[in-house]
Write a protein that holds these residues in place. Structure first.
Motif, PDB file in Angstrom:
ATOM      1  N   GLY A   1       0.804  -1.214   0.000  1.00  0.00           N
ATOM      2  CA  GLY A   1       0.000   0.000   0.000  1.00  0.00           C
ATOM      3  C   GLY A   1       0.833   1.258   0.000  1.00  0.00           C
ATOM      4  O   GLY A   1       0.334   2.328   0.362  1.00  0.00           O
ATOM      5  N   PHE A   2       2.112   1.153  -0.390  1.00  0.00           N
ATOM      6  CA  PHE A   2       3.003   2.303  -0.398  1.00  0.00           C
ATOM      7  C   PHE A   2       2.636   3.283  -1.509  1.00  0.00           C
ATOM      8  O   PHE A   2       2.207   2.870  -2.589  1.00  0.00           O
ATOM      9  N   PRO A   3       2.823   4.591  -1.271  1.00  0.00           N
ATOM     10  CA  PRO A   3       2.707   5.538  -2.382  1.00  0.00           C
ATOM     11  C   PRO A   3       3.862   5.326  -3.348  1.00  0.00           C
ATOM     12  O   PRO A   3       4.878   4.719  -2.994  1.00  0.00           O
ATOM     13  N   VAL A   4       3.713   5.798  -4.566  1.00  0.00           N
ATOM     14  CA  VAL A   4       4.781   5.681  -5.547  1.00  0.00           C
ATOM     15  C   VAL A   4       5.817   6.777  -5.288  1.00  0.00           C
ATOM     16  O   VAL A   4       5.491   7.954  -5.250  1.00  0.00           O
ATOM     17  N   TYR A   5       7.056   6.355  -5.066  1.00  0.00           N
ATOM     18  CA  TYR A   5       8.137   7.306  -4.840  1.00  0.00           C
ATOM     19  C   TYR A   5       8.911   7.488  -6.141  1.00  0.00           C
ATOM     20  O   TYR A   5       9.274   6.511  -6.794  1.00  0.00           O
TER      21      TYR A   5
ATOM     22  N   PRO B   1       1.976  15.398   1.481  1.00  0.00           N
ATOM     23  CA  PRO B   1       1.770  13.964   1.684  1.00  0.00           C
ATOM     24  C   PRO B   1       3.066  13.177   1.476  1.00  0.00           C
ATOM     25  O   PRO B   1       3.985  13.631   0.793  1.00  0.00           O
ATOM     26  N   GLU B   2       3.114  11.991   2.062  1.00  0.00           N
ATOM     27  CA  GLU B   2       4.271  11.114   1.909  1.00  0.00           C
ATOM     28  C   GLU B   2       4.546  10.862   0.429  1.00  0.00           C
ATOM     29  O   GLU B   2       3.640  10.619  -0.355  1.00  0.00           O
ATOM     30  N   GLY B   3       5.805  10.918   0.084  1.00  0.00           N
ATOM     31  CA  GLY B   3       6.210  10.695  -1.300  1.00  0.00           C
ATOM     32  C   GLY B   3       6.203  11.933  -2.160  1.00  0.00           C
ATOM     33  O   GLY B   3       6.596  11.887  -3.331  1.00  0.00           O
TER      34      GLY B   3
ATOM     35  N   GLY C   1      14.092  12.123   1.900  1.00  0.00           N
ATOM     36  CA  GLY C   1      13.999  10.703   1.614  1.00  0.00           C
ATOM     37  C   GLY C   1      14.026  10.364   0.142  1.00  0.00           C
ATOM     38  O   GLY C   1      14.188   9.206  -0.228  1.00  0.00           O
ATOM     39  N   ARG C   2      13.885  11.377  -0.731  1.00  0.00           N
ATOM     40  CA  ARG C   2      13.873  11.133  -2.176  1.00  0.00           C
ATOM     41  C   ARG C   2      15.024  11.822  -2.890  1.00  0.00           C
ATOM     42  O   ARG C   2      15.174  11.687  -4.098  1.00  0.00           O
TER      43      ARG C   2
END
Length: 212
Positions: free
Chosen positions: A16-20, A75-77, A82-83
Motif C-alpha cells: 500500500g506504499f505511495p509511488v516514490y 503527503p508522503e512521497g 527521503g527522495r
C-alpha cells in the motif's frame, strides 16, 4: 531491475506504499544546505551547555523556523526528504547522513560517519543507530536487487567492536538468497582499514497488494 521484476510488470504496485519518484529539483537548490544546517543543529543540541538566555533565543528561532515551514507540509512521497538521492541520507534527517557509492544487484556500499548527535556514551556511537543504518541499507539492497516493496521481518545485529564517532566508515550489504516472498540479506560495517565493527542479517518480506 531483475528479470523477475520485469516479468511481474507491476513493481511499484506492491503493497500500500505511495509511488516514490526521484526528483532532484523538488527541494530546490538550497534544500541540501537546509538539511546540513539542521544536522549541525542536532549535533549542537546534544553537545552544548549554553546559558539560559542563549537557550531562550535558540528556542525562539527554532519555533520561528517551525512556523515558517509548517504551511508547506505535503503527503508522503511528495516532499524531497527521503527522495533526494544525491544528498547524504537521501535528504532525510531520520536517516544517517551516509552516501551510497555502489547500488546494484550485486550489492550496495555506502560510506559516512556517525556524528555527535549519534553518540551513546564514552565517545562511541549509540548501539541503537546501528540497526537503523543496517535496516535502511537493507531496503536499498532489496530495491537494487529488483525485489518489490518489502518490510523487515527480523533484523539481527552483532556488535563486534566499539563504533567510533567522526570517523570515515563503510557499510556493504547484499542479497544472500530469495525464497518466494522472502529475501535474506546480510551486511558488514567496517572502518577504513577493514576492521569489522558490526555485521547484520535480516529477512525482508515482499508486501502483498494493498498491505501497509
Amino acid at each position: 531491475m531483475s528479470e523477475q521484476t520485469e516479468r511481474d510488470g507491476d513493481y511499484e504496485k506492491h503493497g500500500g506504499f505511495p509511488v516514490y519518484r526521484h526528483d532532484p529539483d523538488n527541494g530546490g537548490p538550497h534544500f541540501g544546505r537546509l538539511v546540513e544546517a539542521l544536522r549541525v543543529v542536532q549535533d549542537l543540541a546534544v553537545s552544548t551547555a549554553a546559558p539560559p538566555e542563549v537557550v531562550e533565543k535558540a528556542a525562539e528561532q527554532a519555533e520561528a523556523l517551525a512556523a515558517l515551514l509548517a504551511p508547506y507540509t505535503a503527503p508522503e512521497g511528495q516532499y524531497p526528504a527521503g527522495r533526494s538521492l544525491e544528498l547524504p541520507g537521501r535528504g532525510s534527517l531520520l536517516m544517517l547522513p551516509w552516501t551510497a557509492e555502489r547500488l546494484g544487484a550485486e550489492g550496495v556500499r555506502a560510506t559516512g560517519v556517525f556524528r555527535r548527535y549519534h553518540m551513546g556514551g564514552n565517545g562511541a556511537a549509540h548501539g541503537g543507530v546501528l540497526p537503523l543504518l543496517f535496516d535502511d541499507l537493507f531496503g536499498s539492497v532489496t530495491h537494487a536487487y529488483g525485489r518489490p516493496i518489502s518490510r523487515t521481518a527480523y533484523l539481527h545485529v552483532n556488535y563486534r567492536k566499539i563504533t567510533p564517532l567522526d570517523t570515515p566508515l563503510k557499510v556493504e550489504g547484499k542479497v544472500d538468497r530469495v525464497d518466494g516472498r522472502k529475501t535474506f540479506v546480510s551486511a558488514r560495517l567496517t572502518d577504513e582499514d577493514g576492521t569489522l565493527l558490526a555485521d547484520a542479517e535480516a529477512l525482508m518480506v515482499v508486501l502483498l497488494p494493498g498491505q501497509p
